[in-house]
Design an enzyme around this catalytic site. Structure first.
Site, PDB file in Angstrom:
ATOM      1  N   ARG A   1       4.475 -21.434  -1.278  1.00 24.48           N
ATOM      2  CA  ARG A   1       5.283 -21.235  -0.069  1.00 24.48           C
ATOM      3  C   ARG A   1       6.732 -20.923  -0.435  1.00 24.48           C
ATOM      4  O   ARG A   1       7.392 -20.115   0.221  1.00 24.48           O
ATOM      5  CB  ARG A   1       5.193 -22.469   0.841  1.00 24.48           C
ATOM      6  CG  ARG A   1       5.906 -22.258   2.166  1.00 24.48           C
ATOM      7  CD  ARG A   1       5.687 -23.405   3.134  1.00 24.48           C
ATOM      8  NE  ARG A   1       6.221 -24.648   2.610  1.00 24.48           N
ATOM      9  CZ  ARG A   1       5.954 -25.857   3.114  1.00 24.48           C
ATOM     10  NH1 ARG A   1       5.135 -25.959   4.155  1.00 24.48           N
ATOM     11  NH2 ARG A   1       6.472 -26.933   2.590  1.00 24.48           N
TER      12      ARG A   1
ATOM     13  N   TYR B   1      14.172 -23.840   0.910  1.00 20.81           N
ATOM     14  CA  TYR B   1      13.974 -25.146   0.290  1.00 20.81           C
ATOM     15  C   TYR B   1      12.511 -25.571   0.349  1.00 20.81           C
ATOM     16  O   TYR B   1      11.716 -24.975   1.070  1.00 20.81           O
ATOM     17  CB  TYR B   1      14.866 -26.204   0.949  1.00 20.81           C
ATOM     18  CG  TYR B   1      14.406 -26.674   2.316  1.00 20.81           C
ATOM     19  CD1 TYR B   1      14.482 -25.843   3.427  1.00 20.81           C
ATOM     20  CD2 TYR B   1      13.884 -27.958   2.497  1.00 20.81           C
ATOM     21  CE1 TYR B   1      14.058 -26.286   4.675  1.00 20.81           C
ATOM     22  CE2 TYR B   1      13.464 -28.408   3.743  1.00 20.81           C
ATOM     23  CZ  TYR B   1      13.551 -27.553   4.824  1.00 20.81           C
ATOM     24  OH  TYR B   1      13.126 -27.977   6.057  1.00 20.81           O
TER      25      TYR B   1
ATOM     26  N   GLU C   1       5.825 -26.759  17.017  1.00 21.36           N
ATOM     27  CA  GLU C   1       5.721 -27.825  16.002  1.00 21.36           C
ATOM     28  C   GLU C   1       6.815 -28.853  16.247  1.00 21.36           C
ATOM     29  O   GLU C   1       7.541 -28.770  17.231  1.00 21.36           O
ATOM     30  CB  GLU C   1       5.808 -27.228  14.596  1.00 21.36           C
ATOM     31  CG  GLU C   1       7.100 -26.464  14.338  1.00 21.36           C
ATOM     32  CD  GLU C   1       7.122 -25.759  12.987  1.00 21.36           C
ATOM     33  OE1 GLU C   1       6.379 -26.158  12.083  1.00 21.36           O
ATOM     34  OE2 GLU C   1       7.922 -24.816  12.846  1.00 21.36           O
TER      35      GLU C   1
ATOM     36  N   LYS D   1      10.821 -21.121   5.076  1.00 25.32           N
ATOM     37  CA  LYS D   1      11.396 -22.473   5.031  1.00 25.32           C
ATOM     38  C   LYS D   1      12.866 -22.360   4.635  1.00 25.32           C
ATOM     39  O   LYS D   1      13.253 -22.603   3.488  1.00 25.32           O
ATOM     40  CB  LYS D   1      10.600 -23.355   4.060  1.00 25.32           C
ATOM     41  CG  LYS D   1      10.805 -24.843   4.316  1.00 25.32           C
ATOM     42  CD  LYS D   1       9.717 -25.646   3.650  1.00 25.32           C
ATOM     43  CE  LYS D   1      10.045 -27.128   3.592  1.00 25.32           C
ATOM     44  NZ  LYS D   1      10.145 -27.802   4.868  1.00 25.32           N
TER      45      LYS D   1
HETATM   46  N1  PLP Z   1       7.208 -27.802  10.155  1.00 22.74           N
HETATM   47  C1  PLP Z   1       8.496 -27.958   9.832  1.00 22.74           C
HETATM   48  C2  PLP Z   1       9.547 -27.373  10.711  1.00 22.74           C
HETATM   49  C3  PLP Z   1       8.857 -28.681   8.673  1.00 22.74           C
HETATM   50  O1  PLP Z   1      10.154 -28.817   8.347  1.00 22.74           O
HETATM   51  C4  PLP Z   1       7.831 -29.261   7.889  1.00 22.74           C
HETATM   52  C5  PLP Z   1       8.148 -30.019   6.685  1.00 22.74           C
HETATM   53  O2  PLP Z   1       9.264 -30.196   6.303  1.00 22.74           O
HETATM   54  C6  PLP Z   1       6.509 -29.076   8.266  1.00 22.74           C
HETATM   55  C7  PLP Z   1       6.219 -28.338   9.408  1.00 22.74           C
HETATM   56  C8  PLP Z   1       5.375 -29.668   7.457  1.00 22.74           C
HETATM   57  O3  PLP Z   1       5.206 -28.980   6.244  1.00 22.74           O
HETATM   58  P1  PLP Z   1       4.543 -29.722   4.987  1.00 22.74           P
HETATM   59  O4  PLP Z   1       3.259 -30.291   5.464  1.00 22.74           O
HETATM   60  O5  PLP Z   1       4.340 -28.648   3.983  1.00 22.74           O
HETATM   61  O6  PLP Z   1       5.514 -30.771   4.548  1.00 22.74           O
END
Ligand code: PLP
Length: 284
Positions: free
Chosen positions: A51, A32, A178, A146
Site C-alpha cells: 500500500r 504514511y 469509513e 494514505k
Molecule cells: N481508513 C482510514 C482512514 C485509516 O486511517 C485506517 C488506518 O489508519 C484504516 C482505514 C484502516 O487501515 P488498516 O487496517 O490498514 O490499518
C-alpha cells in the site's frame, strides 16, 4: 530510549530535525503507514508495504528503499516487543516555500515506534466496545492514498470526542465511507457488509483480512453501498484497523446497536483473527 529513524540515521527522537521547508510540514505532501509489530515481528508487513508503494506512486514520490530492513532495525533498536511503527515519506524540502516542485528533491523518510498492547493475546473480554457518531465526510476524493492530509479526520474525531464517543463514521452522498482512522463493517442477518473499495475509502489491510477470513470460513460477506438506515438497523457494527484489530460498536449517535453487546459474529471473527495471528507467530 525512544530511537527514531530519519534519512538513514537511527537517533534519539529529540536529536531528529527536519527542514522548515519540508513539503510534508508545509503542504501535507507526504504519505504514511502505521504497522503493528508483535513480539518484534511485523503484522501484515507485506500488505502495508504494497500500500505504501501504491501511495508513493499515486503522488509520484520517487524513492527506492529497503523498507523492511529499515523498520526491522528500528524495532530492534527500540527493544522489539509490541510496537506500532509509524513510517512517513515526504516529497522532501526545497529551498523556499512553493506549490511547485522540481524533480531534484530528495524524499524525507521518518519512522518512529510507540508501544501497543498485543490485542491478539489479550483475548475477547479485553476488547472494549466503542461508541461512534456519524458525520459528513469532508475529505478529498483520493482516500485510497494514505496521505498525511488528515485535517478532516482530525476534525471528525474531535467532534466524536466532544460528544463522548470514541470514533466518527463518515458519510458521503448518503453512503457510509469509513471512520476517521478505520474501516467499517455491518452485520445483517448473518451477512457481513462493508462499503465498496474505491477512491472514497482506504483499502485497509485489516479490512482485507476480515474479507479473506470470512471467505475462508464460508461466512457470507459483500461489498455494498450502506446508507444511514441500513447502518442504524444493523445487528452488529464493527470497525477495523491495524492497531485496533476488529472492534465491536455498541452505540451509534446515542442509540444502541443490536442488543448493545458484542455480537456473536464479531466473537467468531475475533477468534479467527487470534488463530490467524497464532499461525503467523508459530508457523502452526
Ligand atoms: N481508513 C482510514 C482512514 C485509516 O486511517 C485506517 C488506518 O489508519 C484504516 C482505514 C484502516 O487501515 P488498516 O487496517 O490498514 O490499518
Amino acid at each position: 530510549m525512544n530511537i527514531v529513524y530519519l534519512n538513514g540515521e537511527y537517533l534519539p527522537a529529540d536529536k531528529a530535525k527536519i527542514s522548515v521547508f519540508d513539503r510534508g510540514f508545509l503542504f501535507g505532501d507526504s504519505v504514511y503507514e502505521v504497522i503493528p509489530f508483535y513480539q518484534g515481528v511485523g503484522f501484515r508487513l507485506t500488505e502495508h508495504l504494497a500500500r505504501l508503494e501504491y501511495s508513493l506512486r499515486a503522488l509520484q514520490i520517487q524513492t527506492c528503499q529497503d523498507w523492511e530492513a529499515i523498520l526491522n532495525l528500528l524495532v530492534s533498536q527500540n527493544g522489539g516487543g509490541n510496537l506500532s511503527v509509524y513510517l512517513q515519506i515526504t516529497r522532501g524540502a526545497g529551498d523556499s516555500r512553493s506549490h511547485r516542485y522540481g524533480d531534484d528533491l530528495s524524499p524525507t523518510v521518518f519512522a518512529c515506534c510507540t508501544p501497543i498492547k498485543d490485542i491478539y493475546t489479550a483475548g475477547p473480554d479485553d476488547i472494549v466496545p466503542m461508541k461512534v457518531i456519524v458525520t459528513a465526510d469532508l475529505r478529498w476524493h483520493r482516500c485510497d492514498v494514505k496521505s498525511t492530509c488528515l485535517l478532516p479526520n482530525i476534525m471528525v474525531v474531535h467532534q466524536a470526542q466532544a460528544q463522548d464517543a470514541d470514533e466518527a463514521l463518515m458519510m458521503r452522498d448518503g453512503k457510509l465511507t469509513e471512520g476517521s482512522s478505520c474501516n467499517v463493517f455491518i452485520v445483517l442477518q448473518g451477512v457481513i457488509y462493508t462499503p465498496k473499495r474505491g477512491s472514497e475509502i482506504l483499502g485497509g489491510t485489516t479490512r482485507e483480512l476480515i474479507m479473506q477470513l470470512a471467505d475462508e470460513h464460508a461466512i457470507p460477506s459483500q461489498e455494498v453501498d450502506i446508507d444511514y438506515e441500513m447502518l442504524k438497523t444493523a445487528d452488529e457494527v464493527w470497525i477495523s484497523s491495524s492497531t485496533r484489530g476488529v472492534v465491536p460498536v455498541i452505540e451509534i449517535d446515542g442509540d444502541q446497536v443490536g442488543d448493545g453487546e458484542k455480537g456473536p459474529l464479531w466473537s467468531t471473527m475475533f477468534e479467527l483473527f487470534i488463530r490467524y495471528q497464532q499461525k503467523l507467530m508459530t508457523g502452526e
